[in-house]
Design a protein around this motif. Structure first.
Motif, PDB file in Angstrom:
ATOM      1  N   GLU A 111       1.823  -3.062   7.603  1.00 14.50           N
ATOM      2  CA  GLU A 111       0.790  -2.566   6.906  1.00 14.50           C
ATOM      3  C   GLU A 111       1.188  -2.076   5.337  1.00 14.50           C
ATOM      4  OE1 GLU A 111       2.048  -1.616   9.819  1.00 14.50           O
ATOM      5  OE2 GLU A 111       0.396  -1.097  11.262  1.00 14.50           O
ATOM      6  N   LYS A 112       2.271  -2.716   4.797  1.00 14.87           N
ATOM      7  CA  LYS A 112       2.779  -2.714   3.664  1.00 14.87           C
ATOM      8  C   LYS A 112       2.838  -0.936   3.273  1.00 14.87           C
ATOM      9  CE  LYS A 112       1.744  -6.677   0.918  1.00 14.87           C
ATOM     10  NZ  LYS A 112       1.056  -7.170  -0.031  1.00 14.87           N
ATOM     11  N   SER A 113       3.517  -0.285   4.325  1.00  8.41           N
ATOM     12  CA  SER A 113       3.583   1.259   4.252  1.00  8.41           C
ATOM     13  C   SER A 113       5.117   1.462   4.916  1.00  8.41           C
ATOM     14  CB  SER A 113       2.554   1.894   5.269  1.00  8.41           C
ATOM     15  OG  SER A 113       1.224   1.463   4.605  1.00  8.41           O
ATOM     16  N   LEU A 114       5.299   2.880   4.506  1.00  7.10           N
ATOM     17  CA  LEU A 114       6.616   3.496   5.169  1.00  7.10           C
ATOM     18  C   LEU A 114       6.175   4.494   5.580  1.00  7.10           C
ATOM     19  CD1 LEU A 114       8.928   3.384   1.684  1.00  7.10           C
ATOM     20  CD2 LEU A 114       8.765   1.513   3.647  1.00  7.10           C
ATOM     21  N   GLN A 115       7.221   5.167   6.442  1.00  9.63           N
ATOM     22  CA  GLN A 115       7.033   6.516   6.859  1.00  9.63           C
ATOM     23  C   GLN A 115       8.346   7.183   6.817  1.00  9.63           C
ATOM     24  OE1 GLN A 115       5.465   6.724  10.923  1.00  9.63           O
ATOM     25  NE2 GLN A 115       5.427   9.142  11.033  1.00  9.63           N
ATOM     26  N   GLY A 262       1.892   4.250   1.059  1.00 14.90           N
ATOM     27  CA  GLY A 262       1.601   3.173   1.078  1.00 14.90           C
ATOM     28  C   GLY A 262       0.178   2.633   1.249  1.00 14.90           C
ATOM     29  N   GLN A 263      -0.375   1.421   1.712  1.00 17.70           N
ATOM     30  CA  GLN A 263      -1.573   1.181   1.997  1.00 17.70           C
ATOM     31  C   GLN A 263      -2.214   1.778   2.913  1.00 17.70           C
ATOM     32  OE1 GLN A 263      -3.053  -1.488   0.297  1.00 17.70           O
ATOM     33  NE2 GLN A 263      -1.348  -0.619  -1.132  1.00 17.70           N
ATOM     34  N   LEU A 264      -1.563   2.366   4.010  1.00 16.35           N
ATOM     35  CA  LEU A 264      -2.101   3.118   5.153  1.00 16.35           C
ATOM     36  C   LEU A 264      -2.838   4.376   4.431  1.00 16.35           C
ATOM     37  CD1 LEU A 264       0.378   2.750   8.023  1.00 16.35           C
ATOM     38  CD2 LEU A 264      -2.015   1.972   8.180  1.00 16.35           C
ATOM     39  N   ILE A 265      -2.567   5.040   3.411  1.00 15.76           N
ATOM     40  CA  ILE A 265      -3.139   6.013   3.117  1.00 15.76           C
ATOM     41  C   ILE A 265      -3.954   5.699   1.767  1.00 15.76           C
ATOM     42  CG2 ILE A 265      -1.289   7.746   3.919  1.00 15.76           C
ATOM     43  CD1 ILE A 265      -0.505   8.160   0.930  1.00 15.76           C
ATOM     44  N   LYS A 266      -4.134   4.432   1.250  1.00 13.36           N
ATOM     45  CA  LYS A 266      -4.891   4.439   0.148  1.00 13.36           C
ATOM     46  C   LYS A 266      -6.184   4.785   0.181  1.00 13.36           C
ATOM     47  CE  LYS A 266      -4.891   0.301  -1.844  1.00 13.36           C
ATOM     48  NZ  LYS A 266      -5.382  -1.141  -2.221  1.00 13.36           N
ATOM     49  N   TYR A 312       5.225   4.172  -5.469  1.00 13.68           N
ATOM     50  CA  TYR A 312       6.751   4.216  -4.634  1.00 13.68           C
ATOM     51  C   TYR A 312       6.665   3.142  -3.802  1.00 13.68           C
ATOM     52  CZ  TYR A 312      10.334   6.205  -2.076  1.00 13.68           C
ATOM     53  OH  TYR A 312      11.621   6.462  -1.362  1.00 13.68           O
ATOM     54  N   THR A 313       5.813   3.097  -2.735  1.00 14.09           N
ATOM     55  CA  THR A 313       6.007   2.310  -1.844  1.00 14.09           C
ATOM     56  C   THR A 313       5.824   0.825  -2.129  1.00 14.09           C
ATOM     57  OG1 THR A 313       5.389   3.930  -0.104  1.00 14.09           O
ATOM     58  CG2 THR A 313       5.355   1.732   0.680  1.00 14.09           C
ATOM     59  N   SER A 314       4.896   0.796  -2.952  1.00 16.37           N
ATOM     60  CA  SER A 314       4.391  -0.742  -3.555  1.00 16.37           C
ATOM     61  C   SER A 314       5.604  -1.404  -4.380  1.00 16.37           C
ATOM     62  CB  SER A 314       3.127  -0.676  -4.254  1.00 16.37           C
ATOM     63  OG  SER A 314       3.223   0.271  -5.408  1.00 16.37           O
ATOM     64  N   PHE A 315       6.435  -0.404  -4.929  1.00 12.65           N
ATOM     65  CA  PHE A 315       7.499  -0.852  -5.573  1.00 12.65           C
ATOM     66  C   PHE A 315       8.547  -1.373  -4.746  1.00 12.65           C
ATOM     67  CE2 PHE A 315      11.672   0.562  -7.742  1.00 12.65           C
ATOM     68  CZ  PHE A 315      11.815  -0.483  -8.770  1.00 12.65           C
ATOM     69  N   ILE A 316       8.637  -1.007  -3.678  1.00 17.19           N
ATOM     70  CA  ILE A 316       9.723  -1.657  -2.391  1.00 17.19           C
ATOM     71  C   ILE A 316       9.004  -2.774  -1.976  1.00 17.19           C
ATOM     72  CG2 ILE A 316      10.588  -1.433  -0.275  1.00 17.19           C
ATOM     73  CD1 ILE A 316      10.672   1.748  -1.108  1.00 17.19           C
ATOM     74  N   TYR A 317       7.879  -2.864  -1.874  1.00 21.52           N
ATOM     75  CA  TYR A 317       7.081  -4.164  -1.187  1.00 21.52           C
ATOM     76  C   TYR A 317       7.073  -5.171  -2.306  1.00 21.52           C
ATOM     77  CZ  TYR A 317       6.525  -2.225   3.517  1.00 21.52           C
ATOM     78  OH  TYR A 317       6.882  -1.801   4.605  1.00 21.52           O
ATOM     79  N   GLU A 318       6.620  -4.981  -3.525  1.00 18.55           N
ATOM     80  CA  GLU A 318       6.153  -6.163  -4.605  1.00 18.55           C
ATOM     81  C   GLU A 318       7.283  -5.944  -5.401  1.00 18.55           C
ATOM     82  OE1 GLU A 318       3.361  -7.087  -4.071  1.00 18.55           O
ATOM     83  OE2 GLU A 318       2.666  -6.117  -2.470  1.00 18.55           O
TER      84      GLU A 318
END
Length: 352
Positions: A111-115, A262-266, A312-318
């Motif tokens: 999901e390209k997300s973090l918790q 991340g993407q889950l809360i977009k 934030y999260t997208s920086f980690i994934y991308e």
């Protein structure tokens, strides 16, 4: 080696260990001149059409890094070389604290997300102030994200925020007031109109720097609008919409604690921002955060009323190219619609 190769290695590691290694690498990079030059040349996108003056502060571009990545102000210089228009350090608290028990950071890779359930783990005011003071004033705006200690009862919370504002006033350009993290017990209970008014009255007497309130994404639209209106009327100069979510129905893989990013809360973040912006645009500087990972996303939020966006999260994934890519895309989209500066696109959908 490109970032996709590096990510494969990092994602085999425990998330917190991977973060520590990345932090070590960034701190090392500033000590090697050609590495810093390489980062700037490859990851910074500079065009005056992306610059804005907000809060009386110059922002070279609208893409910032949200609080939580650089908790202890150890990576300000290397992060700036990766193209961010502004940076937050923190969330920090008056006293050092270790945060919640581990494991407390989880990847939701598909999901390209973090918790995360970090719990404001940080080195405390004294150490972080010493680090920030060494670089401030800085080449781009740096913002202190501040919160109360876990052991501080809610009826004493304002004292913690007062201590932090007094201590950090000389080493930041603005303050983000964090009362919306789900990882400090009862913190979100402070998201009340009476507390907001009392908090601003206390802090505005201690600093002339802009105060920015960050809200949670899980309140109702009416409650969010009411809270943000109260904050703007009290004198908060900016609003960040939003922090992480505790809506665990977003994925069957979610833990039953901590906040999702991340993407889950977009969609949740975008819809909440859209509704709040309808009421608050022009009354405070609006900053959109949550699930942004490309220029189209960012530009859409800008046209909805966001002067700035955060990732934030997208920086980690991308990886470190994300700011350059987003800013390039934002500029192309703005130019294609006839805008000479990104500020002209801010709130365009609300002015039709």
């Amino acid at each position: 080696m490109n970032y996709s190769d590096i990510k494969k290695i990092f994602f085999k590691l425990n998330p917190e260990n991977a973060h520590k290694i990345a932090e070590f690498g960034m701190k090392l990079s500033v000590k090697i001149p050609f590495v810093s030059d390489y980062l700037v040349n490859n990851f910074c996108f500079i065009d005056t059409k992306l610059s804005q003056n907000i809060f009386g502060i110059n922002f070279l571009n609208p893409v910032g890094l949200a609080g939580g990545f650089d908790k202890n102000a150890t990576m300000i210089t290397p992060l700036s070389a990766m193209g961010f228009g502004f940076l937050e350090y923190g969330t920090l608290t008056p006293k050092p604290q270790g945060g919640n028990p581990k494991p407390r950071l989880f990847r939701l890779i598909e999901e390209k997300s973090l918790q995360n359930a970090m719990g404001f783990n940080n080195d405390g005011l004294d150490k972080i102030k010493a680090r920030a003071s060494k670089v401030y004033p800085f080449s781009i705006p740096i913002i202190a994200n501040i919160g109360k200690n876990k052991i501080t009862p809610n009826d004493m919370a304002i004292k913690d925020y007062e201590i932090l504002v007094k201590g950090l006033d000389s080493c930041c350009d603005a303050f983000v007031i964090n009362i919306s993290s789900p990882n400090t017990p009862n913190l979100r209970d402070l998201q009340s109109e009476s507390f907001i008014n009392e908090l601003f009255a206390a802090l505005s007497s201690l600093t002339k720097k802009p105060l920015i309130l960050k809200i949670a994404p899980d309140m109702s639209i009416d409650s969010a609008i009411s809270l943000c209106s109260t904050a703007a009327n009290a004198g908060f100069k900016g609003l960040i919409i939003n922090n992480t979510s505790v809506d665990y129905s977003l994925t069957p893989k979610a833990k039953d604690f901590g906040g999702i990013s991340g993407q889950l809360i977009k969609n949740k973040s975008k819809e909440l921002f859209k509704e709040v912006a309808k009421e608050l645009y022009g009354k405070a500087v609006l900053i959109s955060c949550g699930g942004i990972d490309n220029g189209q996303d960012a530009y859409e939020r800008i046209k909805m009323g966001a002067s700035l966006v955060q990732i934030y999260t997208s920086f980690i994934y991308e990886g470190p190219s994300i700011c350059k890519n987003i800013n390039n895309q934002i500029l192309n989209l703005a130019l294609s619609e006839g805008y000479e500066n990104i500020s002209q696109a801010v709130g365009a959908n609300l002015r039709r």
